[in-house]
Design an enzyme around this catalytic site. Structure first.
Site, PDB file in Angstrom:
ATOM      1  N   PRO A  15     -49.613  46.508  67.302  1.00 27.64           N
ATOM      2  CA  PRO A  15     -48.711  45.439  67.750  1.00 27.64           C
ATOM      3  C   PRO A  15     -48.910  44.118  67.004  1.00 27.64           C
ATOM      4  O   PRO A  15     -50.038  43.701  66.751  1.00 27.64           O
ATOM      5  CB  PRO A  15     -49.060  45.293  69.230  1.00 27.64           C
ATOM      6  CG  PRO A  15     -49.530  46.654  69.631  1.00 27.64           C
ATOM      7  CD  PRO A  15     -50.291  47.164  68.441  1.00 27.64           C
ATOM      8  N   CYS A  16     -47.787  43.469  66.705  1.00 32.51           N
ATOM      9  CA  CYS A  16     -47.830  42.246  65.898  1.00 32.51           C
ATOM     10  C   CYS A  16     -47.553  40.984  66.710  1.00 32.51           C
ATOM     11  O   CYS A  16     -47.578  39.878  66.172  1.00 32.51           O
ATOM     12  CB  CYS A  16     -46.826  42.334  64.755  1.00 32.51           C
ATOM     13  SG  CYS A  16     -45.087  42.324  65.320  1.00 32.51           S
ATOM     14  N   GLN A  17     -47.284  41.116  68.015  1.00 30.79           N
ATOM     15  CA  GLN A  17     -46.830  39.966  68.794  1.00 30.79           C
ATOM     16  C   GLN A  17     -47.794  38.785  68.758  1.00 30.79           C
ATOM     17  O   GLN A  17     -47.371  37.626  68.796  1.00 30.79           O
ATOM     18  CB  GLN A  17     -46.589  40.375  70.255  1.00 30.79           C
ATOM     19  CG  GLN A  17     -45.370  41.255  70.463  1.00 30.79           C
ATOM     20  CD  GLN A  17     -45.689  42.732  70.345  1.00 30.79           C
ATOM     21  OE1 GLN A  17     -46.707  43.108  69.763  1.00 30.79           O
ATOM     22  NE2 GLN A  17     -44.842  43.570  70.917  1.00 30.79           N
ATOM     23  N   VAL A  45     -49.931  38.220  66.270  1.00 28.91           N
ATOM     24  CA  VAL A  45     -50.204  37.904  64.873  1.00 28.91           C
ATOM     25  C   VAL A  45     -49.023  37.187  64.222  1.00 28.91           C
ATOM     26  O   VAL A  45     -49.205  36.284  63.410  1.00 28.91           O
ATOM     27  CB  VAL A  45     -50.530  39.188  64.078  1.00 28.91           C
ATOM     28  CG1 VAL A  45     -50.685  38.891  62.597  1.00 28.91           C
ATOM     29  CG2 VAL A  45     -51.803  39.834  64.625  1.00 28.91           C
ATOM     30  N   SER A  46     -47.812  37.568  64.598  1.00 30.24           N
ATOM     31  CA  SER A  46     -46.600  37.031  63.998  1.00 30.24           C
ATOM     32  C   SER A  46     -46.511  35.513  64.150  1.00 30.24           C
ATOM     33  O   SER A  46     -46.961  34.945  65.153  1.00 30.24           O
ATOM     34  CB  SER A  46     -45.380  37.682  64.650  1.00 30.24           C
ATOM     35  OG  SER A  46     -44.187  37.070  64.232  1.00 30.24           O
TER      36      SER A  46
END
Length: 230
Positions: A89-91, A93-94
């Site tokens: 999941p990138c939430q 990190v984005s």
């Protein structure tokens, strides 16, 4: 350190023409589709929590074992694989997300990959995330540190969708980690916060960066904050 080439390796079964892959955070199977299109990979199992995505996976991989939670995987009868892969999941990190990095609840599931790899010991780990992973808050230094801590050499690069023919940018970080013969206990990750360049290779003892092809005898998680200094 020579560049890894997964396609040049034989499968886990002597004489086999394919390598078995295990998919984490499978989504609708984009990673699997790409790997299998080479003719050298076969999906052994998939782990995905979303119910709709699991319906898509069931349609295209009807005979593949599936599970719905990386936190409770693997099981005692889980098939070993050659390649462990996933876009965690990138939430967090984005740049449009929480910016908590790997300390976030969702992106922090990266550590489940490390746990699973420690149990199954695949020969390769292939990961994907947003390009912002390379920023100081993103946590690429921690990702590389924990992978080398687990006994893997790493290569990483940011690739844009337009580089492969798409009409949009969509820059994504890809990491290939290759299991080495070193004792994992000899490496210890240090939790420092640094910004890393968007391309390079790393082992437990050296880093090769593309700018001038020099090798620095320093683990990636101990580097200075300005990539231009390399």
């Amino acid at each position: 350190m020579e560049s890894s080439n997964i396609l040049s390796h034989p499968g886990s079964i002597p004489g086999a023409s394919t390598l078995k892959i295990g998919s984490l955070f499978s989504g609708i199977g984009g990673f699997e589709l790409g790997f299998e299109s080479t003719g050298r990979f076969e999906t052994a199992w998939q782990v995905e929590c979303d119910s709709y995505a699991n319906k898509v996976l069931a349609k295209h991989w009807p005979n593949v074992r599936r599970h719905d939670d990386v936190r409770t995987w693997p099981k005692k009868d889980t098939e070993p694989v050659d390649v462990l892969m996933g876009g965690f999941p990138c939430q967090d990190v984005s740049t449009a997300g929480t910016k908590k990095g790997l300390k976030g609840e969702r992106s922090g599931l990266f550590f489940e990959i490390i746990r699973i790899a420690g149990i199954l010991r695949p020969r390769f780990i292939c990961l994907e995330n947003v390009a912002a992973l390379a920023t100081s808050r993103g946590g690429l230094n921690r990702v590389l540190g924990h992978l080398t801590d687990a006994g893997y050499d790493c290569e990483w690069e940011v690739i844009s969708a337009k580089s492969v023919g798409a009409w949009h940018e969509r820059r994504r970080m890809f990491i290939i980690a290759t299991r080495n013969v070193a004792d994992p206990s000899s490496q210890r990750c240090q939790e420092t916060v640094v910004r890393l360049p968007e391309q390079g290779r790393a082992t437990g003892s050296e880093v090769l960066l593309p700018k001038d092809n020099r090798t620095r005898q320093t683990p990636p998680w101990q580097r200075v904050s300005d990539p231009a200094s390399y």
